[in-house]
Structure formats: C-alpha cells, structure tokens
Design a protein around this motif. Structure first.
Motif, PDB file in Angstrom:
ATOM      1  N   GLY A   1       0.842  -1.184   0.000  1.00  0.00           N
ATOM      2  CA  GLY A   1       0.000   0.000   0.000  1.00  0.00           C
ATOM      3  C   GLY A   1       0.871   1.226   0.000  1.00  0.00           C
ATOM      4  N   LYS A   2       0.407   2.260   0.710  1.00  0.00           N
ATOM      5  CA  LYS A   2       1.118   3.530   0.672  1.00  0.00           C
ATOM      6  C   LYS A   2       2.241   3.624   1.698  1.00  0.00           C
ATOM      7  N   GLY A   3       2.137   2.851   2.753  1.00  0.00           N
ATOM      8  CA  GLY A   3       3.107   3.029   3.838  1.00  0.00           C
ATOM      9  C   GLY A   3       4.164   1.948   3.885  1.00  0.00           C
ATOM     10  N   ASP A   4       4.720   1.747   5.092  1.00  0.00           N
ATOM     11  CA  ASP A   4       5.747   0.727   5.280  1.00  0.00           C
ATOM     12  C   ASP A   4       5.163  -0.649   5.000  1.00  0.00           C
ATOM     13  N   GLU A   5       6.061  -1.566   4.659  1.00  0.00           N
ATOM     14  CA  GLU A   5       5.594  -2.907   4.328  1.00  0.00           C
ATOM     15  C   GLU A   5       5.867  -3.854   5.486  1.00  0.00           C
ATOM     16  N   ASP A   6       5.079  -4.905   5.550  1.00  0.00           N
ATOM     17  CA  ASP A   6       5.294  -5.923   6.562  1.00  0.00           C
ATOM     18  C   ASP A   6       5.205  -7.279   5.864  1.00  0.00           C
ATOM     19  N   LEU A   7       5.891  -8.262   6.430  1.00  0.00           N
ATOM     20  CA  LEU A   7       5.902  -9.583   5.801  1.00  0.00           C
ATOM     21  C   LEU A   7       6.108 -10.635   6.877  1.00  0.00           C
ATOM     22  N   HIS A   8       5.449 -11.767   6.726  1.00  0.00           N
ATOM     23  CA  HIS A   8       5.690 -12.872   7.656  1.00  0.00           C
ATOM     24  C   HIS A   8       5.630 -14.187   6.882  1.00  0.00           C
ATOM     25  N   VAL A   9       6.640 -15.012   7.099  1.00  0.00           N
ATOM     26  CA  VAL A   9       6.671 -16.307   6.424  1.00  0.00           C
ATOM     27  C   VAL A   9       6.013 -17.330   7.349  1.00  0.00           C
ATOM     28  N   HIS A  10       4.964 -17.965   6.848  1.00  0.00           N
ATOM     29  CA  HIS A  10       4.211 -18.915   7.667  1.00  0.00           C
ATOM     30  C   HIS A  10       4.779 -20.325   7.537  1.00  0.00           C
ATOM     31  N   HIS A  11       5.213 -20.676   6.336  1.00  0.00           N
ATOM     32  CA  HIS A  11       5.701 -22.040   6.090  1.00  0.00           C
ATOM     33  C   HIS A  11       6.871 -21.938   5.116  1.00  0.00           C
TER      34      HIS A  11
ATOM     35  N   HIS B   1      -8.332  -5.991   1.742  1.00  0.00           N
ATOM     36  CA  HIS B   1      -8.100  -5.037   0.663  1.00  0.00           C
ATOM     37  C   HIS B   1      -8.760  -3.708   0.990  1.00  0.00           C
ATOM     38  N   GLY B   2      -7.979  -2.770   1.488  1.00  0.00           N
ATOM     39  CA  GLY B   2      -8.470  -1.426   1.791  1.00  0.00           C
ATOM     40  C   GLY B   2      -7.814  -0.440   0.852  1.00  0.00           C
ATOM     41  N   HIS B   3      -8.120   0.831   1.035  1.00  0.00           N
ATOM     42  CA  HIS B   3      -7.547   1.837   0.129  1.00  0.00           C
ATOM     43  C   HIS B   3      -6.066   2.053   0.408  1.00  0.00           C
ATOM     44  N   LEU B   4      -5.701   2.112   1.671  1.00  0.00           N
ATOM     45  CA  LEU B   4      -4.306   2.419   2.009  1.00  0.00           C
ATOM     46  C   LEU B   4      -3.448   1.188   2.179  1.00  0.00           C
ATOM     47  N   ILE B   5      -4.068   0.080   2.502  1.00  0.00           N
ATOM     48  CA  ILE B   5      -3.273  -1.134   2.741  1.00  0.00           C
ATOM     49  C   ILE B   5      -4.000  -2.391   2.261  1.00  0.00           C
ATOM     50  N   HIS B   6      -3.220  -3.318   1.754  1.00  0.00           N
ATOM     51  CA  HIS B   6      -3.733  -4.636   1.367  1.00  0.00           C
ATOM     52  C   HIS B   6      -2.920  -5.672   2.126  1.00  0.00           C
ATOM     53  N   LEU B   7      -3.561  -6.721   2.538  1.00  0.00           N
ATOM     54  CA  LEU B   7      -2.803  -7.841   3.107  1.00  0.00           C
ATOM     55  C   LEU B   7      -2.996  -9.014   2.158  1.00  0.00           C
ATOM     56  N   ARG B   8      -1.903  -9.478   1.614  1.00  0.00           N
ATOM     57  CA  ARG B   8      -1.975 -10.528   0.591  1.00  0.00           C
ATOM     58  C   ARG B   8      -1.233 -11.773   1.057  1.00  0.00           C
ATOM     59  N   TRP B   9      -1.846 -12.896   0.797  1.00  0.00           N
ATOM     60  CA  TRP B   9      -1.197 -14.181   1.037  1.00  0.00           C
ATOM     61  C   TRP B   9      -0.689 -14.710  -0.300  1.00  0.00           C
ATOM     62  N   CYS B  10       0.424 -15.428  -0.274  1.00  0.00           N
ATOM     63  CA  CYS B  10       0.877 -16.051  -1.520  1.00  0.00           C
ATOM     64  C   CYS B  10       1.832 -17.209  -1.244  1.00  0.00           C
ATOM     65  N   ILE B  11       1.992 -18.027  -2.260  1.00  0.00           N
ATOM     66  CA  ILE B  11       3.047 -19.045  -2.242  1.00  0.00           C
ATOM     67  C   ILE B  11       4.155 -18.454  -3.085  1.00  0.00           C
ATOM     68  N   ARG B  12       5.346 -18.364  -2.536  1.00  0.00           N
ATOM     69  CA  ARG B  12       6.450 -17.762  -3.290  1.00  0.00           C
ATOM     70  C   ARG B  12       7.556 -18.798  -3.493  1.00  0.00           C
ATOM     71  N   LEU B  13       7.966 -18.933  -4.742  1.00  0.00           N
ATOM     72  CA  LEU B  13       9.071 -19.828  -5.083  1.00  0.00           C
ATOM     73  C   LEU B  13      10.261 -18.993  -5.523  1.00  0.00           C
TER      74      LEU B  13
END
Lengths: 213, 135
Positions: free
Chosen positions: B45-55, B87-99
């Motif tokens: 979104g517009k501000g700082d980013e955050d991330l957490h690895v679940h698996h 999914h908001g205007h300023l921030i989205h929280l997205r889940w994904c599988i990343r390879l």
C-alpha cells in the motif's frame, strides 16, 4: 481471482532500489551497455576519494546507490552504508560507522545534507586520515566532493517512468493517470516519489472499481 | 516456474489445509542450485511494508537433481487463523506461495501464486471488498 491486482505505485514497487536506476539513453536492467556505465561510475568512485550523487528529493539518488551497490562491493574491500533521513538523522551512527570502516573501504552516506557543516568537514578529514573513500548523496554539490551524477529528472523522463509503471493497467486507468500528469507542472524539481504517492490514489480507486465489477 | 492451487477460486478458510503443486520449466536441471518455497503474507500500500513467512522449506542442489523437473511437486501446510486477506484503500494484506529459484550465474527467478485467506467461504465477498464509506 478478485482483489489480486497490485497498485503499481505502492511502496513495494516504488521504494528506493525497487526499480533499477534508469539512465537517459538506455535501461540498465539486463543491458550490458547500462552495466558498463555502472562499472564506469564505480571506477570513478574508486579513483575519486570523495564523490557525491546530487539531485532533489525523490529524483532517484538512493535508487542509483542501490543499483550501483554490487559494482561498489566488487571494487572495494569494505563497504558500509548509512541512510540519514530528516525525521531520524541518527548522526551518531555516521561517526560510529566511520570508525569501523577498514582502510581502503567505502563509506556510503545517503542524505549527507542531514549532517551539519562541521560534521561533514570532520568526516572529510577523518576519511583522509583513515584512508577510506566516501560516496554521498545530497541535494546540492558538496565542497571537496566530485559530482558523480545529477539525478534531476526531466518532464519527459518522469512521463516515461510513470508510463512504465502503468503499462499493465487497463486503458481507462492509464488514461486517467496520464491526464493527471498532463495537468501537473513537471521538471527537475519534481519529487517523483510524492507524485507517485498521489497517483497511488487514482490507481487504487480504479482497481477498487474493477474489483467491485 | 509455475504454481497451481488445489482450488480454482484460490480461497481458503482460516485454519484449513493449503495444497498446491509447483513445477520448474524452461530451466535445465544442470543450472539449478537451490529452491526456496514459502507460504507467506505481506502488506502493500502507501506506507511501510510488513511480511511474515508462515511455512518454509529449502531444497538444495542435490535434492533438486534427485527430484528432477519433469514431475509436479506438492506443497501442503495448515493455514493459520489470522491475519485474513484484506483489501483497503491504504493497505492490502496478501497471502501467496512464493518460489525463489537460484540458478547458475547467481541469478534468481521468483514466482508467486496469490491466494485469499478468509474467515469463512460464505463471507468471501464481504472480506475482500470491505471498504470504509469515504472510499
């Protein structure tokens, strides 16, 4: 799937270093010509003990630093980097880091204008005594530092970079954003980061409309 | 590289089992040096980013050579109860599988497959399109 389109102006894509620095005549990414230009700049940094990247806010100074970093890491035996921002200048960090740097190393100071003039002078003489180089970024040229590059953006470059950001967006979103750009006075003093911050809102509204069908 | 989910709508309930398949393509077996598979959420979104690895798991060069690149490989993990996709205007929280595939020449190839984590599948629409009245 709904809700998976990313806003091309969100922090993830526009923070310093997220997009490789783009020189005027060619794209650095994957282009050997661009790489040789970076290598040349890195050689310049090695040969000139004190160099500075000059440019206004949000013009790509930090991005250029990030793009240059692999070349600098290869050219110097030691590299330390500090980033000074107006709200948290952490000047002490600069002096502590400069003490840790090995002779022949490179000290990168992103945001040199945050230091008072006496602090800049101290750092300058300290680097000579301890035999390390300094690469700084600043809004204006610095006394005793060779200007490595001026990153001020032309209106055409701003439009080009913005068009690259929105290339994958639907045509109506593109048109709205280009229309907004045409209303703005663009030039070397434009803060691209802030401009893209504003365009985020337009893109986000369009994405939300798409999402709601 | 491609990743495919076990569900077409890519929507999973909190606490459910996520199952997906991945396959490496257009890269020769000899070039492979390592692969990292993560199931994670990140904000954008517009501000700082955050991330957490679940698996997370990593396959080294030898393991990749043994697996080969012809067959589909499976990923499976139990999803947590939160945070849910947002999914908001300023921030989205997205889940994904990343390879992240590491290949010869210190190159890195990244592929992502997004999915939604929702409280209950019946409430997908309200979860994903929640916006404040001013937006």
């Amino acid at each position: 799937m709904n809700g998976l389109v990313s806003n091309p102006f969100c922090t993830r894509f526009v923070r310093p270093g997220a997009i490789p620095y783009q020189f005027d005549s060619f794209d650095v990414a994957g282009n050997p010509e661009g790489s040789s230009d970076l290598a040349q700049m890195s050689t310049q940094v090695s040969e000139t003990r004190h160099s500075v990247i000059v440019g206004p806010h949000g013009s790509g100074k930090s991005t250029l630093l990030q793009t240059l970093r692999p070349h600098l890491q290869a050219a110097f035996c030691d590299l330390l980097e500090v980033r000074l921002i107006a709200s948290q200048p952490q000047r002490r960090m600069v002096f502590e880091a400069s003490e840790r740097l090995h002779a022949g190393g490179l000290f990168v100071v992103d945001g040199m204008e945050q230091l008072a003039s006496w602090q800049r002078v101290w750092l300058f003489w300290h680097s000579i005594r301890r035999n390390y180089s300094i690469l700084a970024t600043a809004h204006r040229p610095l006394r005793g530092f060779a200007t490595l590059r001026n990153t001020a953006l032309s209106a055409e470059k701003i439009r080009q970079l913005t068009e690259q950001r929105i290339a994958a967006m639907p045509d109506d979103t593109k048109n709205l954003i280009l229309n907004e750009l045409s209303k703005r006075s663009l030039g070397p003093e434009t803060n691209l980061r802030e401009l893209w911050f504003d365009l985020y809102d337009i893109a986000e509204r369009m994405i939300a409309l798409e999402r709601s069908g | 590289m491609n990743v495919s989910l076990c569900r077409e709508d890519g929507t999973y309930e909190a606490g459910e089992q996520l199952k997906a398949k991945w396959r490496i393509s257009r890269v020769s077996l000899e070039q492979l040096q390592g692969l990292e598979v993560s199931v994670l959420w990140h904000t954008e979104g517009k501000g700082d980013e955050d991330l957490h690895v679940h698996h997370f798991y990593r396959l080294g060069e030898a393991e990749l050579q043994e697996l080969g690149i012809d067959d589909l490989q499976a990923i499976s993990c139990k999803l947590p109860l939160s945070p849910l996709s947002y999914h908001g205007h300023l921030i989205h929280l997205r889940w994904c599988i990343r390879l992240r595939l590491f290949v010869e020449g210190r190159r890195e190839i990244v592929a992502e497959q997004p999915f939604h984590l929702v409280s209950c599948r019946g409430g997908i629409a309200s979860n994903l399109t929640h916006r404040s009245p001013s937006q």
